[in-house]
Design a protein around this motif. Structure first.
Motif, PDB file in Angstrom:
ATOM      1  N   ASP A 373       0.805  -1.221   0.000  1.00 43.74           N
ATOM      2  CA  ASP A 373       0.000   0.000   0.000  1.00 43.74           C
ATOM      3  C   ASP A 373       0.838   1.271   0.000  1.00 43.74           C
ATOM      4  O   ASP A 373       0.394   2.321  -0.451  1.00 43.74           O
ATOM      5  CB  ASP A 373      -0.926  -0.001   1.231  1.00 43.74           C
ATOM      6  CG  ASP A 373      -2.329   0.445   0.870  1.00 43.74           C
ATOM      7  OD1 ASP A 373      -2.732   0.246  -0.288  1.00 43.74           O
ATOM      8  OD2 ASP A 373      -3.010   0.995   1.751  1.00 43.74           O
ATOM      9  N   ASP A 374       2.057   1.203   0.506  1.00 42.20           N
ATOM     10  CA  ASP A 374       2.925   2.383   0.562  1.00 42.20           C
ATOM     11  C   ASP A 374       3.979   2.368  -0.535  1.00 42.20           C
ATOM     12  O   ASP A 374       5.065   2.929  -0.403  1.00 42.20           O
ATOM     13  CB  ASP A 374       3.597   2.487   1.930  1.00 42.20           C
ATOM     14  CG  ASP A 374       4.441   1.263   2.267  1.00 42.20           C
ATOM     15  OD1 ASP A 374       4.375   0.256   1.518  1.00 42.20           O
ATOM     16  OD2 ASP A 374       5.159   1.302   3.290  1.00 42.20           O
ATOM     17  N   GLU A 377       2.501   4.642  -5.373  1.00 44.36           N
ATOM     18  CA  GLU A 377       1.194   5.250  -5.080  1.00 44.36           C
ATOM     19  C   GLU A 377       0.561   5.975  -6.265  1.00 44.36           C
ATOM     20  O   GLU A 377      -0.633   6.259  -6.260  1.00 44.36           O
ATOM     21  CB  GLU A 377       1.327   6.236  -3.913  1.00 44.36           C
ATOM     22  CG  GLU A 377       1.719   5.595  -2.586  1.00 44.36           C
ATOM     23  CD  GLU A 377       3.203   5.679  -2.306  1.00 44.36           C
ATOM     24  OE1 GLU A 377       3.986   5.505  -3.261  1.00 44.36           O
ATOM     25  OE2 GLU A 377       3.594   5.943  -1.151  1.00 44.36           O
ATOM     26  N   GLU A 478      -4.148  13.302  -0.218  1.00 40.03           N
ATOM     27  CA  GLU A 478      -4.249  11.901   0.208  1.00 40.03           C
ATOM     28  C   GLU A 478      -2.948  11.125   0.026  1.00 40.03           C
ATOM     29  O   GLU A 478      -2.876   9.939   0.375  1.00 40.03           O
ATOM     30  CB  GLU A 478      -5.394  11.215  -0.527  1.00 40.03           C
ATOM     31  CG  GLU A 478      -6.770  11.752  -0.110  1.00 40.03           C
ATOM     32  CD  GLU A 478      -7.922  10.981  -0.726  1.00 40.03           C
ATOM     33  OE1 GLU A 478      -7.661  10.106  -1.596  1.00 40.03           O
ATOM     34  OE2 GLU A 478      -9.076  11.248  -0.345  1.00 40.03           O
ATOM     35  N   GLY A 484      -6.309   2.980  -2.299  1.00 40.09           N
ATOM     36  CA  GLY A 484      -5.539   2.430  -1.186  1.00 40.09           C
ATOM     37  C   GLY A 484      -5.579   3.336   0.014  1.00 40.09           C
ATOM     38  O   GLY A 484      -6.251   4.377   0.023  1.00 40.09           O
ATOM     39  N   LYS A 485      -4.851   2.949   1.042  1.00 37.24           N
ATOM     40  CA  LYS A 485      -4.820   3.731   2.267  1.00 37.24           C
ATOM     41  C   LYS A 485      -4.128   5.071   2.032  1.00 37.24           C
ATOM     42  O   LYS A 485      -3.151   5.167   1.296  1.00 37.24           O
ATOM     43  CB  LYS A 485      -4.077   2.965   3.368  1.00 37.24           C
ATOM     44  CG  LYS A 485      -4.807   1.715   3.848  1.00 37.24           C
ATOM     45  CD  LYS A 485      -4.021   1.020   4.948  1.00 37.24           C
ATOM     46  CE  LYS A 485      -4.744  -0.240   5.425  1.00 37.24           C
ATOM     47  NZ  LYS A 485      -3.968  -0.953   6.476  1.00 37.24           N
ATOM     48  N   GLN A 487      -1.699   8.036   2.315  1.00 37.72           N
ATOM     49  CA  GLN A 487      -0.280   8.058   2.649  1.00 37.72           C
ATOM     50  C   GLN A 487       0.160   9.496   2.927  1.00 37.72           C
ATOM     51  O   GLN A 487      -0.504  10.455   2.535  1.00 37.72           O
ATOM     52  CB  GLN A 487       0.542   7.486   1.492  1.00 37.72           C
ATOM     53  CG  GLN A 487       0.227   6.044   1.151  1.00 37.72           C
ATOM     54  CD  GLN A 487       0.575   5.074   2.260  1.00 37.72           C
ATOM     55  OE1 GLN A 487       1.652   5.160   2.837  1.00 37.72           O
ATOM     56  NE2 GLN A 487      -0.317   4.143   2.560  1.00 37.72           N
TER      57      GLN A 487
END
Length: 503
Positions: A373-374, A377, A478, A484-485, A487
């Motif tokens: 997820d990181d 991106e 974001e 995704g989450k 960051q």
């Protein structure tokens, strides 16, 4: 010959039916300051004929709407390596220089470290320009110990092998660095070298001759291919050239070859590099199982003498407005060609929107792997576009552009919103010019009927302005543009380029 032909058919059949069972080799060739109009496949009316780059397009896919993350060197290279927009780092504008420390966070996954985990042998030959730690650099450039191994450079970012120069061909120190060690110690000043125009004075190593750099890089790249062909591991070669960036240094048979200018001759040297790469792949019998990407890090640089090109009827930006550094199309719209032996459809022209960050998730999908997820991106896979297979990855719908002075633009569909009244770079109108002060604070162009960005229609389409402004703000705040989450961005969270919006 018949046996070789049957083997090629078997490789292609396996890849197309069982999901790329045999992993292909990957070569990413990045020209430096090559305008989209300098490639004759994109500019048939141009005066420079790049037959070898054109052959890649004839054998693969030519993307006509491809963009770099930035209109200058370092930021674009960051995006290629990380799949992340460059302005999310601490560097909000400009480029690095030869003594600067690393831009890539040592904890961040790069496309090279990612491919290592997928079983690839990785190598880089060329211009790094992302910073590293010289020995004793904390004491200042004059105290650097060139005998020590550099740290946090290519080998610390996923490359098994590296042969690089630190930054651009006109930035000191002038030295080759192989696997972290200078091949010779820089000790002589480059000032006063007759016939060689280096724009920044500094230390130079005795084995470093600027006019020989493109040949030395090619020699090392071909050696890497020869050493890693037909081994148990596939290989990834990142090949960022230092040409045709200034200083313009064509030599030997290329002097006068273009019949346009020394710059045109230098472009033909880049074209010849492509010829040698393809010939070496074929000699080793691995051409059909090697993906080749050819592109540039930004548009044509005015320092390469635009007027000399125009006087011969050659426009490196074709019909696009702007050059390197600018937020206009000529600053960041680049040639982008992908070939893959007989695996992909030959001669396909794609108008799919593409960004230089997209390489990361494309090779991830190629390897049936999902980045964390990181990681990556701002990367979207274009694998489906070159294979005509349905992609399982998220597809790109918009792209954010960035100029050398740190100004934003966002593109969605045929609409492009620019968050300043000027070029964002060195082109006209400049930020502090009288012309810019008399213009609206933003620019909106409909590229469908105004590809040259001549008519600002922001006042006619307030809903489009709001939609794109909101999308840009969302993607900035974001920390990602993919799903995704959320960051975190690095460095200051106050975006001076968006102050007029109150963001």
């Amino acid at each position: 010959m018949k046996k070789k032909y049957l083997l090629t058919i078997l490789i292609c059949w396996q890849m197309l039916t069982v999901g790329f069972a045999q992993k292909p080799n990957i070569i990413y060739i990045l020209a430096d300051d090559l305008g989209i109009g300098d490639v004759s496949a994109y500019n048939p009316n141009g005066k420079i004929q790049t037959e070898n780059i054109d052959n890649l397009a004839k054998c693969g896919v030519k993307f006509t709407d491809a963009h770099t993350t930035s209109s200058v060197c370092t930021p674009t290279r960051y995006g290629i390596m990380t799949g992340r927009y460059n302005w999310r780092t601490t560097m909000k504008k400009g480029v690095l220089h030869g003594y600067d420390t690393p831009l890539i966070d040592p904890k961040r996954e790069t496309v090279a470290s990612f491919l290592q985990k997928q079983g690839y042998k990785t190598g880089i030959v060329g211009k790094w320009h992302l910073g590293w730690n010289w020995g004793n650099i904390e004491e200042g450039p004059t105290k650097v110990d060139f005998s020590k191994q550099v740290s946090n450079g290519p080998n610390g970012n996923g490359f098994d092998y590296s042969f690089c120069i630190p930054a651009s061909l006109d930035m000191p120190p002038y030295a080759y660095v192989e696997n972290g060690f200078c091949t010779a110690i820089p000790k002589d000043s480059c000032e006063g070298r007759k016939g060689i125009e280096l724009f920044r004075a500094g230390l130079s190593a005795p084995d470093f001759k600027p006019e020989e750099v493109i040949g030395k890089f090619t020699e090392k790249a071909l050696s890497f291919i020869n050493q890693n062909a037909n081994k148990d591991k596939p290989f990834f070669l990142y090949f960022p050239l230092a040409a045709p960036h200034t200083p313009i240094l064509p030599i030997g048979e290329f002097l006068g070859k273009s019949k346009v200018s020394p710059y045109g001759d230098f472009v033909l040297m880049v074209d010849d590099v492509v010829k040698q790469i393809v010939a070496t792949l074929k000699k080793n019998g691995i051409y059909d199982n090697t993906i080749i990407v050819f592109t540039s890090d930004n548009g044509f640089a005015n320092s390469a003498n635009l007027q000399a090109q125009l006087s011969k009827g050659h426009n490196p930006s074709i019909d696009y407005r702007g050059l390197k550094t600018d937020i206009f199309e000529g600053g960041h719209r680049v040639p982008f060609i992908v070939s893959w032996g007989n695996v992909i459809k030959k001669g396909k022209v794609s108008d799919k929107l593409l960004c230089s960050t997209d390489f990361f998730r494309t090779v991830a999908e190629l390897n049936n792997a999902q980045p964390t997820d990181d990681t990556a991106e701002d990367s979207y896979s274009f694998l489906g576009e070159i294979t005509n297979k349905k992609s399982n990855f998220e597809q790109r719908a918009s792209v954010i552009h960035h100029s050398s002075n740190g100004f934003f633009a966002i593109r969605k569909g045929h609409w492009k919103l620019i968050m300043c009244s000027h070029s964002g770079g060195n082109g006209k109108p400049k930020a502090d010019s009288e012309d810019a002060r008399g213009l609206p604070p933003i620019q909106l162009y409909n590229l469908k009927n105004d590809i040259a960005e001549t008519r600002n229609v922001y006042a006619e389409h307030p809903k489009i302005v709001k939609e794109l402004t909101d999308l840009l703000t969302k993607h900035i705040q974001e920390g990602r543009s993919t799903k995704g989450k959320i960051q975190a961005n690095d460095g200051p969270t106050h975006w001076s380029q968006l102050t007029w919006l109150g963001k």
